[in-house]
Every structure is written in structure tokens, then in C-alpha cells.
Design an enzyme around this catalytic site. Structure first.
Site, PDB file in Angstrom:
ATOM      1  CB  ALA A  63      68.123  43.680 -43.850  1.00 12.02           C
ATOM      2  CB  CYS A  64      70.805  39.053 -41.578  1.00  7.83           C
ATOM      3  SG  CYS A  64      72.320  38.172 -41.126  1.00  7.83           S
ATOM      4  N   GLY A  65      72.516  38.703 -44.272  1.00  6.57           N
ATOM      5  CA  GLY A  65      72.964  37.736 -45.265  1.00  6.57           C
ATOM      6  C   GLY A  65      72.560  36.316 -44.933  1.00  6.57           C
ATOM      7  CB  ALA A  67      67.553  36.881 -44.424  1.00  5.86           C
TER       8      ALA A  67
END
Length: 190
Positions: A63-65, A67
Site C-alpha cells: 500500500a506504499c506509494g 509499490a
């Protein structure tokens, strides 16, 4: 502009009072082969199985930017995997709790959203007092180059020590990463 004699002597004198520290060789005799990660299926991914080969170990979060870097990691794996490089994703919720999934759901998300076929291990702590032993060792090898966010990249050289680190913002396909990997895959002289 040349240093004045007085400034040169002051610089030389200050160097004499600095504490001595080793600047060559690894900080410990331990290598990455001393460690392993739990897999989502309950088995173990022992890094000893990759001794003598380079590894790219990356703390990840679905869910990280950052990703989308999973896709770049897959490109690196596809390009260099047959030559001996192994890419290992280490999911972690240490930074912003951006890994909300657990177990097989992480592997499936990485595969479905980014085409990942390289190893993805079980969710793991990478910082703090509960950090995985590999991450504590890597932090000791490269104290100023620890993960500060998701997608920090450790390149482990064929000698089992940290050969290079790349912060989160550096894409896996960045020329600096590719060059460092290629250097580790070059035939050894001898």
C-alpha cells in the site's frame, strides 16, 4: 588555492587526535548466508542457499506509494535472475503501516498487481528492537544506510557482505542499481 602552512599543520594535527578506526574489510565475520527469512507457507528461505551469488533484499509494502517499484524489481529479476541474482521482497509494516495484508495475501497482491515472480517472504520487522537479524546485521555493516522507508534496497555481494544500498526513491532500474548488480555478476579474477 593551496593551503597555508599554518592551516595544513592544523589539519594534520587534528587528524592525529582522531580515534583510529578500521576502514577496510567488513565490520563482522558474519555474512548474509548466516540468515534466513520465514516464508508465508511456513518454510524457511535460507540465504545460505545463495552463498556466492548476489542478492537484492528490499523491504516492501503493497500500500506504499513506492509499490510500483515491484514492477521494476521484477524487471531486474527477469534481466539478471538467470545470471545468478536473486531478488527478495521483505514485506514490512514498519513505515506508515503500509503493509496491511498478511501471509499469502501479500504474495498474491504483488503477483496480481505487479507481476512478481521472485521470492516474497512473510511480513517482517526491519527496524527497531524487533528488527529481523538480517536487518540488524545490515545496519551494523552500513550504519548510515539503514531503511528509513519502504523499498530500501540492500545489494549483497557475492562475498556475502553489503555491496551497495539504495534508498527508497531510487528505482530498481536506475543505472546506479543496474551497474552495481552487473559488477557483482562479473566473473571473478583469479
Amino acid at each position: 588555492m593551496p593551503l597555508a602552512r599554518r592551516d595544513a599543520l592544523a589539519l594534520f594535527g587534528s587528524l592525529l587526535i582522531l580515534p583510529a578506526r578500521a576502514t577496510t574489510g567488513p565490520l563482522s565475520s558474519a555474512t548474509a548466508a548466516s540468515f534466513g527469512f520465514d516464508r508465508v507457507d511456513g518454510s524457511r528461505l535460507d540465504l545460505a542457499a545463495y552463498a556466492g551469488k548476489p542478492l537484492l533484499v528490499v523491504n516492501t509494502a503493497t500500500a506504499c506509494g513506492y509499490a510500483p517499484q515491484f514492477s521494476g524489481l521484477q524487471q531486474v529479476w527477469t534481466r539478471f535472475g538467470d545470471r545468478g541474482l536473486t531478488v527478495i521482497a521483505v514485506p514490512s509494516a514498519d513505515f506508515g503501516r503500509q503493509e496491511p495484508l498478511d501471509g499469502q495475501a501479500i504474495v498474491e497482491a504483488a503477483r496480481a498487481q505487479h507481476g512478481v515472480t521472485f521470492p516474497v517472504v512473510a511480513k517482517t520487522a526491519v527496524t527497531g528492537p524487533n528488527a529481523h537479524p538480517f536487518y540488524r546485521w545490515a545496519a551494523a555493516e552500513r550504519p548510515g544506510e539503514k531503511p528509513t522507508w519502504n523499498f530500501h534496497k540492500y545489494l549483497v555481494g557475492r562475498d556475502g557482505h553489503i555491496a551497495a544500498t539504495f534508498p527508497s526513491a531510487v528505482e530498481p532500474t536506475d543505472p546506479r542499481v543496474i551497474t552495481a548488480i552487473a559488477r557483482q555478476l562479473e566473473p571473478q579474477a583469479g
